[in-house]
Design a protein around this motif. Structure first.
Motif, PDB file in Angstrom:
ATOM      1  N   MET A  54      37.541  13.073  23.796  1.00  0.00           N
ATOM      2  CA  MET A  54      36.951  11.769  22.827  1.00  0.00           C
ATOM      3  C   MET A  54      35.972  12.608  22.054  1.00  0.00           C
ATOM      4  O   MET A  54      35.811  12.320  20.995  1.00  0.00           O
ATOM      5  N   PHE A 391      23.747   4.881  30.517  1.00  0.00           N
ATOM      6  CA  PHE A 391      24.278   5.095  31.650  1.00  0.00           C
ATOM      7  C   PHE A 391      24.736   6.567  31.939  1.00  0.00           C
ATOM      8  O   PHE A 391      24.748   7.063  33.089  1.00  0.00           O
ATOM      9  N   LEU A 438      24.539  16.942  24.354  1.00  0.00           N
ATOM     10  CA  LEU A 438      25.581  15.902  24.659  1.00  0.00           C
ATOM     11  C   LEU A 438      25.054  14.484  24.492  1.00  0.00           C
ATOM     12  O   LEU A 438      25.573  13.757  23.750  1.00  0.00           O
ATOM     13  N   ARG A 453      32.444   2.779  21.941  1.00  0.00           N
ATOM     14  CA  ARG A 453      33.903   2.339  21.910  1.00  0.00           C
ATOM     15  C   ARG A 453      34.460   2.346  20.551  1.00  0.00           C
ATOM     16  O   ARG A 453      35.280   1.745  20.035  1.00  0.00           O
TER      17      ARG A 453
HETATM   18  C1  HEM Z   1      31.957  15.580  31.838  1.00  0.00           C
HETATM   19  C2  HEM Z   1      31.489  15.168  30.432  1.00  0.00           C
HETATM   20  C3  HEM Z   1      31.450  13.735  29.968  1.00  0.00           C
HETATM   21  C4  HEM Z   1      31.688  13.722  28.586  1.00  0.00           C
HETATM   22  C5  HEM Z   1      31.932  14.478  27.563  1.00  0.00           C
HETATM   23  C6  HEM Z   1      31.688  12.258  28.646  1.00  0.00           C
HETATM   24  C7  HEM Z   1      31.817  11.470  27.065  1.00  0.00           C
HETATM   25  C8  HEM Z   1      32.065  10.023  27.006  1.00  0.00           C
HETATM   26  C9  HEM Z   1      32.454   9.797  25.691  1.00  0.00           C
HETATM   27  C10 HEM Z   1      32.466  10.232  24.167  1.00  0.00           C
HETATM   28  C11 HEM Z   1      32.224   8.268  26.118  1.00  0.00           C
HETATM   29  C12 HEM Z   1      32.951   7.073  25.033  1.00  0.00           C
HETATM   30  C13 HEM Z   1      31.829   6.580  24.185  1.00  0.00           C
HETATM   31  C14 HEM Z   1      32.154   5.579  23.621  1.00  0.00           C
HETATM   32  O1  HEM Z   1      33.007   5.624  22.402  1.00  0.00           O
HETATM   33  O2  HEM Z   1      31.676   4.284  23.628  1.00  0.00           O
HETATM   34  C15 HEM Z   1      32.023   7.962  27.309  1.00  0.00           C
HETATM   35  C16 HEM Z   1      32.286   6.822  27.831  1.00  0.00           C
HETATM   36  C17 HEM Z   1      31.748   6.738  29.287  1.00  0.00           C
HETATM   37  N1  HEM Z   1      31.693   7.445  30.266  1.00  0.00           N
HETATM   38 FE1  HEM Z   1      31.589   9.583  30.003  1.00  0.00          FE
HETATM   39  N2  HEM Z   1      31.544  11.615  29.630  1.00  0.00           N
HETATM   40  C18 HEM Z   1      31.159  12.494  30.508  1.00  0.00           C
HETATM   41  C19 HEM Z   1      31.152  12.122  31.791  1.00  0.00           C
HETATM   42  C20 HEM Z   1      30.763  11.021  32.379  1.00  0.00           C
HETATM   43  C21 HEM Z   1      30.409  10.887  33.914  1.00  0.00           C
HETATM   44  C22 HEM Z   1      30.121  11.827  34.780  1.00  0.00           C
HETATM   45  C23 HEM Z   1      30.630   9.444  33.952  1.00  0.00           C
HETATM   46  C24 HEM Z   1      30.277   8.725  35.260  1.00  0.00           C
HETATM   47  C25 HEM Z   1      29.735   9.059  36.328  1.00  0.00           C
HETATM   48  C26 HEM Z   1      30.888   9.125  32.747  1.00  0.00           C
HETATM   49  C27 HEM Z   1      31.095   7.512  32.763  1.00  0.00           C
HETATM   50  C28 HEM Z   1      31.358   6.909  31.522  1.00  0.00           C
HETATM   51  C29 HEM Z   1      31.502   5.658  31.224  1.00  0.00           C
HETATM   52  C30 HEM Z   1      31.597   4.248  32.468  1.00  0.00           C
HETATM   53  C31 HEM Z   1      31.808   5.185  29.875  1.00  0.00           C
HETATM   54  C32 HEM Z   1      32.305   3.941  29.423  1.00  0.00           C
HETATM   55  C33 HEM Z   1      33.862   3.636  29.180  1.00  0.00           C
HETATM   56  C34 HEM Z   1      33.849   2.395  28.408  1.00  0.00           C
HETATM   57  O3  HEM Z   1      33.169   2.106  27.397  1.00  0.00           O
HETATM   58  O4  HEM Z   1      34.641   1.643  29.145  1.00  0.00           O
HETATM   59  N3  HEM Z   1      31.032   9.895  31.757  1.00  0.00           N
HETATM   60  N4  HEM Z   1      31.729   9.340  27.894  1.00  0.00           N
END
Ligand code: HEM
Ligand SMILES: [Cu+2]
Lengths: 541, 208
Positions: A54, A391, A438, A453
Motif C-alpha cells: 500500500m 491507531f 512511516l 482509505r
Molecule cells: C508493518 C507495517 C505496516 C504498514 C506499512 C502499514 C501501513 C498501513 C497503510 C498504508 C494503511 C492504509 C491507510 C489508508 O489508506 O487509509 C493501513 C491501515 C491500517 N493498518 Fe496498518 N501498517 C502496518 C502495520 C499495522 C499493524 C501492526 C496494525 C495493527 C496492529 C495495523 C492496523 C491497521 C488498520 C486497522 C488499518 C485500517 C484498515 C482500514 O482502513 O480498514 N497496521 N496500514
C-alpha cells in the motif's frame, strides 16, 4: 538446579506420538503457545507486506502499482489480518499461554484440550479468511469495519470473510474462559491474587474483556451475514433497518477490543521494567487495579468512533468525557513505570530498550487519542490520516512494539537459546526510526486533510507521503532482520542460562527451556512478585 | 485424544469439577451476551416502530407459543431430574429422564416447524412479496422473529446433540455417579436455552 536434565518440553510429548503429531495433538500450554506463535507471526508478516505494498502505491500521486479496487481490498485485508489475526490474539495466545500458567505456579491451563481446540478454531478462521480471497466475487473491500450499508450491497465475498472473523472471535472467547478459570483454580499455594505478577493480572483482565465483548461482535457479524443471505431488513435502511445501530454494535465490541490489544502489552511492560531496574514495581496495586478500571471504563466509550455519524449532542459530550476518563488509568500506569525506574540500577538490555520505545510511541498514540476524543477537533480530523497515524501509534507502537519486547525478554526461556544482543540493540533503533518516519508524517497529512482509505492524493501531499513510504521500507526491513537473527539464534545461538536477565518471577526459577510439567514440585509462594532479595537465594539454587 | 487409562507422568490426569463448572458458567455468560445483542436490537426497533410491532404480533399463534413454553419448561425439569437421579446412583432413571428431555425437545422443534411452515404458506418470510408490501416496522418484526427464534432453535438443536452424546456416555459408564460434571454442565446449557425462550416468548407472542 541441575542443568544436566536434557529433557525439556520441546522434546517431550503429551501423547504417544513423536515429531509433528506430538505438536499438532499436544495439550501442553507451552507447545500450544508456540503453535500460536508460528501462525500469528506468519500472518503478521503477510499483513506487513500488504502494508508495504500500500505504501508503495502511495509513493506518488495517481496510479502507481495498483488500481483503486485493489487498494480497497488491500487495506481491508491488511486491517482484518492485523486486527483479528495478529494483534487481538497476539500477546494472550502466545505469551499468555506460555507464561500465565508458569507465573502462577501451575502445570498447565485449566482446560488443556480446550486450549488446543482454540488454536484449531483460530486456524479454521484464518483459512476461511484466506479462502474468501480466491472465491468468485473477489476479496472483501469494505474496510475492516464492515460498515452497513456498503457491506450488504457490495458483491465481494463479505459473508465468508466476516464469518472468519466470527470464528476467530470464538477462539478468543475459548481462550478467555480458559485463562479466567486457570487464574481462579490453579494458583500455587501461597500465590494470592496480590502476589500474582502483573502480566497475569493484565491477561486476566483481558480475558474478561474477551468473553464480555466478543459475543456482541459475534452476533453483529451473524446479523450482517443473515442480512446478506436472506434480506431480513435488520440492517437494511431500505427495509427500516438502522445503519447507525450497526455502528453502535460494532464499536461496543471493537472499542473494548483495543484494550484486549493493549492490556497484555502493559502487563509485559510491568514485567520488564522491574527486572531491568532491579527494583520492585512502584504501585503494584494501582497498576493491577488500573487494568480492571481500563477494562471497565473501556466499555463505556465506544461511541467516540461515531461523533460524526449522527448522535444527540448529549450523547456526544458524555462519550467524550468518558473517553477522557479512560486516559486516567493509562496515565497511572505510565507514571508508575517511570517511578519504578527512579533510583533503580538500570540495565539497558534489548527488552528494556523495546519498553522505552513503547513508552515513547504509546504516549504519542495516547495523547493524540485525546485530540480525537475532543468533539471539536475530531470533526476536523475524523476519517483522515490523523486517525491512521493514531491507531498505528497505539496498536503497532504500543502492542506491536511490546510483541517484540516480550519476544526479546522471553525468547531465552522459551527456546533455551540466546540471540545476538548487539544486533538486537541495532534493531530497536532502526525500528524506532522507521516507525516514526512511516507514521509521524501521517499526523501532519491528516491535519492537512488527507483522507484515509484513498489510493490517490493531491500533489501537495507528495513530499510527506514519500517520507512515509521510505519509512515503511526501513520498518519492514527491520522486522525481517529481527526474524532473521531469531532464526539464527534458534539454530546457532548460545545456550541460555535459566535466568539471563536476573528476573524473579516464577518462570526464572525453572530451567530454560522448561520441562513439560513446568515444575518438578509445585512451588510454595512466600515472596511478593518483584522481590529482588530473592536473587541471592536463586543463585544458590 | 488421550487414552485415559494410560496414566503416565506426561499424561497426568487433572480433575477439577469446580473449575469445569466455572468454565461452563463463563461460557453461558457469553451466550447471554450474544442474545443480549439481539435483545438490544429488538428494543431499539420496537421503540422506533411501536404500532407496527403490535400489529405484526397479532398474527403470531399464541397457542403454539404457549405450548412450546410449557414443553421447554418441562424439559428443563427433566434434565434437573436426570442429574438428581445420577446423584442418587440411579443410572437407569437418569437415562429415562434424559430421553424424556430429548423427546420434549423434539416436540418443540416439530411445533416450530409447523409454525414456521404455516407462516411460509401465508407468504410471510424474509424477502417475500407479501412481506415486502407491509410497512417497514412489520418487516423488521418478522425479520427479528425469524432471526431470534431461528437462532434459539439452533441452540435447541445443538443442545439435543449434546444431550444425546451425554446419554451415550452415561450408558457406557463414562459419566458415573461420582463423575457427572459433564451432565451437570449440559444441564446448565439446557436451562439457558430454556431461559432465553422465556424471554423470547413474551416479546413476540404476548405483547400484542
Ligand atoms: C508493518 C507495517 C505496516 C504498514 C506499512 C502499514 C501501513 C498501513 C497503510 C498504508 C494503511 C492504509 C491507510 C489508508 O489508506 O487509509 C493501513 C491501515 C491500517 N493498518 Fe496498518 N501498517 C502496518 C502495520 C499495522 C499493524 C501492526 C496494525 C495493527 C496492529 C495495523 C492496523 C491497521 C488498520 C486497522 C488499518 C485500517 C484498515 C482500514 O482502513 O480498514 N497496521 N496500514
Ligand atoms: Cu475507541
Amino acid at each position: 538446579m541441575a542443568n544436566t536434565i536434557a529433557e525439556n518440553y520441546l522434546h517431550q510429548s503429551t501423547n504417544k506420538y513423536k515429531g509433528i503429531l506430538s505438536w499438532l495433538l499436544t495439550t501442553d500450554h507451552k507447545k500450544i503457545g508456540l503453535l500460536y506463535f508460528v501462525s500469528i507471526l506468519f500472518f503478521f508478516l503477510v499483513g506487513a507486506i500488504i502494508g508495504l505494498l500500500m505504501r508503495l502505491e502511495l509513493i506518488a500521486p495517481g496510479r502507481t502499482i495498483m488500481g483503486p479496487q485493489t487498494y480497497n481490498t488491500l487495506f481491508t485485508l491488511h486491517g482484518v489480518i492485523m486486527i483479528f489475526l495478529f494483534i487481538v490474539p497476539g500477546l494472550p495466545a502466545i505469551f499468555g499461554n506460555f507464561f500465565l500458567p508458569i507465573q502462577i505456579g501451575a502445570r498447565d491451563v485449566a482446560f488443556p484440550r480446550l486450549n488446543l481446540l482454540s488454536w484449531y478454531v483460530y486456524m479454521v478462521g484464518a483459512i476461511l479468511a484466506l479462502v474468501s480471497l480466491f472465491l468468485p466475487g473477489g476479496p472483501i473491500d469494505t474496510g475492516w469495519t464492515f460498515y452497513i450499508p456498503y457491506s450488504i450491497r457490495t458483491n465481494t465475498n463479505v459473508s465468508l470473510a466476516i464469518f472468519a472473523a466470527f470464528v476467530l472471535g470464538f477462539s478468543s472467547i475459548l481462550t478467555g474462559i480458559n485463562f479466567i478459570t486457570t487464574v481462579h483454580r490453579l494458583r500455587a499455594p501461597g500465590m494470592t491474587f496480590f502476589k500474582m505478577p502483573l502480566f497475569v493480572w493484565a491477561t486476566y483482565a483481558t480475558a474478561w474483556i474477551q468473553i464480555i465483548a466478543t459475543p456482541v461482535i459475534g452476533i453483529t457479524i451473524l446479523l450482517v451475514i443473515i442480512e446478506r443471505a436472506f434480506g431480513v431488513g435488520i440492517f437494511d435502511p431500505a427495509l427500516g433497518g438502522d445503519p447507525i445501530l450497526y455502528q453502535h454494535l460494532f464499536w461496543i465490541y471493537s472499542h473494548p477490543a483495543v484494550y484486549i490489544m493493549i492490556l497484555p502489552a502493559m502487563g509485559v511492560v510491568s514485567e520488564i521494567i522491574p527486572t531491568f531496574s532491579r527494583r520492585t514495581i512502584f504501585g503494584y496495586k494501582a497498576i493491577a487495579m488500573s487494568s480492571l478500571a481500563i477494562a471497565f471504563i473501556g466499555y463505556l466509550v465506544w461511541a467516540h468512533h461515531m461523533f460524526t455519524s449522527g448522535m444527540s449532542d448529549t450523547a456526544r459530550w458524555v462519550f467524550s468525557l468518558l473517553t477522557f476518563i479512560v486516559a486516567l488509568p493509562s496515565g497511572v500506569k505510565i507514571f508508575n513505570w517511570v517511578a519504578t525506574m527512579y533510583k533503580g540500577s538500570i540495565d539497558p538490555q534489548p527488552p528494556f530498550l523495546w519498553v522505552m520505545s513503547f513508552i515513547f510511541l504509546f504516549s504519542i498514540g495516547g495523547l493524540t487519542g485525546l485530540v480525537l476524543g475532543s468533539l471539536a477537533t475530531d470533526i476536523h480530523v475524523h476519517d483522515t490520516y490523523f486517525v491512521v497515524a493514531h491507531f498505528h501509534y497505539v496498536m503497532f507502537g504500543g502492542t506491536g512494539t511490546i510483541f517484540f519486547g516480550a519476544l526479546h525478554y522471553w525468547f531465552p526461556k522459551m527456546f533455551g537459546k540466546m540471540y545476538n544482543i548487539k544486533l538486537s540493540k541495532i534493531a530497536v533503533a532502526l525500528f524506532f526510526i522507521g516507525f516514526n518516519m512511516l507514521y509521524f508524517p501521517k499526523f501532519i497529512l491528516g491535519y492537512m486533510g488527507m483522507p484515509r482509505r484513498y489510493y490517490d492524493y493531491l500533489p501537495q501531499f507528495e513530499p510527506l507521503q514519500k517520507v512515509s513510504t521510505v519509512g515503511s521500507w526501513i520498518l519492514v526491513g527491520t522486522i525481517f532482520f529481527i526474524v532473521g537473527y531469531f532464526i539464527h539464534a534458534l539454530i546457532k545461538g548460545k545456550k541460555a542460562t535459566s535466568n539471563p536477565w536476573g528476573g524473579v518471577t516464577l518462570e526464572w526459577h525453572i530451567p530454560s527451556p522448561p520441562i513439560q510439567e513446568n515444575f518438578e514440585v509445585i512451588p510454595t509462594i512466600t515472596h511478593k512478585p518483584y522481590d529482588f532479595s530473592q536473587l541471592k537465594e536463586m543463585k544458590n539454587e | 485424544m488421550n487414552n485415559s487409562h494410560e496414566v503416565t507422568l506426561e499424561n497426568h490426569v487433572h480433575r477439577d469439577d469446580v473449575g469445569a463448572r466455572m468454565g461452563m458458567w463463563l461460557f453461558l455468560f457469553t451466550e447471554v451476551l450474544l442474545f443480549g445483542g439481539m435483545f438490544l436490537v429488538y428494543a431499539v426497533y420496537r421503540f422506533q416502530n411501536q404500532e407496527q410491532f403490535k400489529l405484526a404480533a397479532l398474527e403470531l399463534n399464541t397457542g403454539i407459543g404457549t405450548l412450546n413454553t410449557i414443553i421447554l419448561l418441562t424439559s428443563s425439569l427433566t434434565v434437573a431430574l436426570s442429574i438428581a437421579a445420577i446423584q442418587n446412583k440411579n443410572k437407569f432413571l437418569s437415562i429415562v429422564f434424559l430421553n424424556s428431555t430429548l423427546l420434549l425437545a423434539l416436540m418443540f422443534m416439530v411445533n416450530k416447524y409447523f409454525e414456521w411452515s404455516t407462516k411460509f404458506a401465508h407468504g410471510i418470510y424474509p424477502g417475500s412479496k407479501e412481506l415486502l408490501e407491509k410497512p417497514n416496522g412489520q418487516i423488521l418484526f418478522y425479520g427479528l422473529y425469524y432471526v431470534m427464534t431461528g437462532l434459539h432453535g439452533l441452540h435447541v438443536l445443538i443442545g439435543m446433540i449434546i444431550l444425546y452424546i451425554i446419554k451415550r456416555q452415561i450408558k457406557k459408564d463414562i459419566i458415573t455417579p461420582d463423575k457427572y460434571v459433564k451432565l451437570e454442565n449440559s444441564g446448565l446449557y439446557w436451562h439457558l436455552v430454556d431461559l432465553i425462550w422465556i424471554f423470547l416468548f413474551p416479546l413476540f407472542y404476548l405483547i400484542q
